[in-house]
Design a protein around this motif. Structure first.
Motif, short mmCIF file in Angstrom:
data_model
loop_
_atom_site.label_atom_id
_atom_site.label_comp_id
_atom_site.label_asym_id
_atom_site.label_seq_id
_atom_site.Cartn_x
_atom_site.Cartn_y
_atom_site.Cartn_z
N ILE A 149 0.81 -1.28 0.05
CA ILE A 149 0.05 0.09 -0.04
C ILE A 149 0.80 1.15 -0.03
CG2 ILE A 149 -1.71 1.38 1.34
CD1 ILE A 149 -2.89 -1.32 2.32
N SER B 249 2.93 1.70 -3.08
CA SER B 249 2.03 2.10 -4.46
C SER B 249 1.41 3.65 -4.11
CB SER B 249 0.84 1.38 -4.29
OG SER B 249 -0.15 1.67 -5.55
N SER C 121 -3.90 3.00 -4.58
CA SER C 121 -2.99 1.96 -3.33
C SER C 121 -3.62 0.74 -3.00
CB SER C 121 -2.51 2.87 -2.20
OG SER C 121 -1.83 3.98 -2.61
N ILE C 122 -5.07 1.07 -2.77
CA ILE C 122 -5.76 -0.10 -2.22
C ILE C 122 -5.79 -1.07 -3.35
CG2 ILE C 122 -8.02 -0.68 -1.33
CD1 ILE C 122 -6.33 1.17 0.54
N VAL D 175 -3.06 -3.57 -3.91
CA VAL D 175 -2.91 -4.56 -3.13
C VAL D 175 -3.69 -5.69 -3.67
CG1 VAL D 175 -3.57 -5.82 -0.64
CG2 VAL D 175 -2.96 -3.32 -0.92
#
Length: 461
Positions: A38, A41, A51-52, A55
Motif C-alpha cells: 500500500i 503504491s 494504493s488499495i 494490494v
C-alpha cells in the motif's frame, strides 16, 4: 551508471528491514507485507484508491505466478491420499523392508527412500508413508525411533525439499524474486544441495552410531505402533500392479523432462498431469460407481493442503514481486525510465557505497536464509532470499544464481522441517518422539552442513 534512487526505492528498503525485524522476533509478516504494498503504491501514484487496488492486484499477480506450483502440490497430495487409503503406498514401500537388517541399513534405506519419494510426492505425504510402513521394521532392526525421524527429516525436508528438482516449487519462488530463469537457479543449486546433503546426513549418521555404540539411552516411543485398518478396496494383485506402474510413470516423466529439456511450468505440468491421471485411475478401480464423487473429495483435501501451505506465502511473495518486473504490472510505470527494477537499482547503488565481496555475499545469504526459516515454514521467506540475492549479485557483479540457491537451501533446511520444532511435528508425531529433542539432535549436523556449504558457495560465485 546507476539510476538515482527515488522515494519508492527507500520505502522498499524500509519495509525489507521491517520484514527482517519482525522475522527476528518470530512475528508473522503478512500484515507488514500488505502495508508495504500500500505504502509503495501510494509513494508511486499519490493516490489512495490506486494504493488499495494495488494490494488486490498484487495478490492476483502472486497467485497467478504461484498457481501452477500450488496446483501441482494439491494434486500430488490428493493422489497420495488415495494411494494411502487403498494400501498401494504400502505395496510400493514394503519391498524395501528386507534391506533393513541393522541400524546402518535402516538409516540409509529410510533416508534415501524418503528423499526419492519426497521429490515426487512432497515430504509431508512421504513422512506418513515411510513412517507407517518402515518405522516398526527399523526399530526392530535396532535404529531408535529418533534416528528414523532424523533420517526422514534430513533426507526429505532437507535434501529433497531444498533442491526441489522435480516439482520445482522452491526454485520457482526464489528465481521469480531474483529475476532469473528457473533453470539457472536449479543448476546452481545442484552442487550446493549435494554438499549440504552429504555433509549433514553423514555427520548425523556418525553421531547417531557413536551414541548407539556407547549405549546412550534414546527416548522410547511415546505411543504404541498402531496398525491402521484399511478397507480392502483393491485386490493384492491390483495393488502390486499399481505399485509398480506408478513409479514407472514418474520415471518416464523424468526421462521426458531430460529429453525435451522441460523446466519450470512445463515440467510442473507434466508431473501434475501424470498425478491427476493416476488419481482418477486409482479412484475408478477402488470406488467403482462412486468414483465421480470420491475424486472430488480427494481433490478438495489436496487443495486444502495446498492453500494452507501457500496461504502465508502469497502476501509476502506479492510484496517481493514489486522489486522486479511485477512493479509495472501491479502498480504501474512510475519508476525512472532508466530503472532496471527496484532491486537492481538498489544493488548498483549499494555497490557504489559498500565494496561487497563474494565472501560477504555468501555469508549474508546464509544469514538471510536462516532468518527467513525461523517461522518454521521454509517457504514463506524465500522470496526475500531471492530478492536480496539479486541485490547483492548486482553489487558484486556476479553469482546471482548461486546466491539465490544458497538462500533457498538455507531457508528450507532451517525452516522446512529440520531445526524449527513446530515444523518437525509431522515426523515427530509419526515416530512418537519429542519434536524438541529431534530439533536438538539435528542442530549440530545441520549447522556443520551450512558452514561447509557456505564456504563452497564462496568458490562457486
Amino acid at each position: 551508471m546507476g539510476v538515482e534512487l527515488t522515494l519508492i526505492h527507500w520505502v522498499y528498503v524500509l519495509f525489507i528491514i521491517s520484514i527482517v525485524g519482525f522475522m527476528l522476533f518470530r512475528r508473522d509478516t503478512t500484515m507488514i507485507s500488505i502495508i508495504g504494498i500500500i505504502v509503495i503504491s501510494f509513494a508511486a501514484s499519490q493516490s489512495v484508491s490506486h494504493s488499495i487496488t494495488s494490494v488486490f492486484n498484487s495478490f492476483i499477480f502472486a497467485i497467478t505466478e504461484l498457481l501452477p506450483t500450488i496446483l501441482v502440490i494439491s494434486i500430488i497430495v490428493s493422489m497420495s491420499r488415495i494411494l494411502e487409503i487403498t494400501g498401494i503406498n504400502e505395496s510400493m514401500v514394503s519391498p524395501f523392508t528386507k534391506f533393513i537388517r541393522n541400524p546402518t541399513l535402516a538409516y540409509w534405506t529410510i533416508g534415501l527412500l524418503m528423499m526419492a519419494i519426497s521429490w515426487f510426492f512432497w515430504p509431508s505425504p512421504a513422512v506418513a508413508l515411510i513412517g507407517a510402513v518402515l518405522l516398526p521394521v527399523a526399530v526392530k532392526a535396532g535404529l531408535p525411533a529418533l534416528g528414523v525421524a532424523m533420517a526422514m527429516n534430513l533426507f526429505g525436508h532437507g535434501i529433497a525439499l531444498s533442491g526441489d528438482f522435480v516439482i520445482q516449487a522452491a526454485p520457482k519462488l526464489t528465481s521469480d524474486a531474483a529475476g532469473l530463469p528457473i533453470g539457472d537457479v536449479i543448476q546452481a543449486s545442484i552442487p550446493l544441495v549435494i554438499v549440504m546433503g552429504a555433509v549433514t546426513t553423514i555427520t548425523a549418521y556418525v553421531f547417531l552410531m557413536r551414541d548407539l555404540k556407547r549405549g546412550k539411552p534414546f527416548p522410547a516411543l511415546t505411543m504404541p505402533l498402531l496398525e491402521e485398518k484399511k478397507t480392502q478396496l483393491l485386490t493384492g494383485k491390483m495393488k502390486l500392479f499399481m505399485a509398480l506402474l506408478i513409479p514407472v510413470l514418474f520415471v518416464i516423466d523424468i526421462m521426458l523432462m531430460a529429453k525435451l529439456n522441460l523446466q519450470g511450468g512445463s515440467a510442473t505440468a507434466l508431473i501434475g498431469g501424470t498425478a491427476l491421471v493416476i488419481l482418477m485411475a486409482v479412484c475408478v478401480l477402488a470406488h467403482k460407481n462412486a468414483s465421480l464423487e470420491k475424486t472430488t473429495g480427494y481433490m478438495i483435501e489436496g487443495f486444502q493442503f495446498g492453500f494452507k501451505v501457500f496461504g502465508p506465502v502469497i502476501p509476502i511473495a506479492a510484496f517481493f514481486y514489486l522489486g522486479d518486473a511485477g512493479f509495472i504490472k501491479i502498480v504501474g510505470d512510475y519508476l525512472p525510465k532508466a530503472s532496471q527494477g527496484i532491486v537492481n537499482d538498489l544493488g548498483v547503488a549499494l555497490a557504489s557505497v559498500v565494496p561487497l565481496t563474494k565472501e560477504i555475499g555468501a555469508i549474508t545469504l546464509t544469514g538471510v536464509g536462516i532468518l527467513t526459516g525461523l517461522d518454521g515454514s521454509g517457504f514463506s521467506g524465500i522470496s526475500l532470499a531471492g530478492s536480496i540475492a539479486n541485490l547483492f549479485s548486482a553489487a558484486i557483479g556476479t553469482g546471482a544464481a548461486t546466491l539465490t540457491a544458497l538462500g533457498q537451501i538455507t531457508a528450507i533446511w532451517v525452516g522446512g522441517g529440520t531445526l524449527i520444532p513446530w515444523a518437525l511435528i509431522p515426523a515427530a508425531a509419526i515416530c512418537g518422539v519429542d519434536p524438541f529433542e529431534l530439533a536438538r539432535r539435528n542442530l549440530l549436523p545441520v549447522t556443520i552442513g551450512l558452514v561447509v556449504t557456505t564456504i563452497v558457495a564462496m568458490f562457486l560465485i
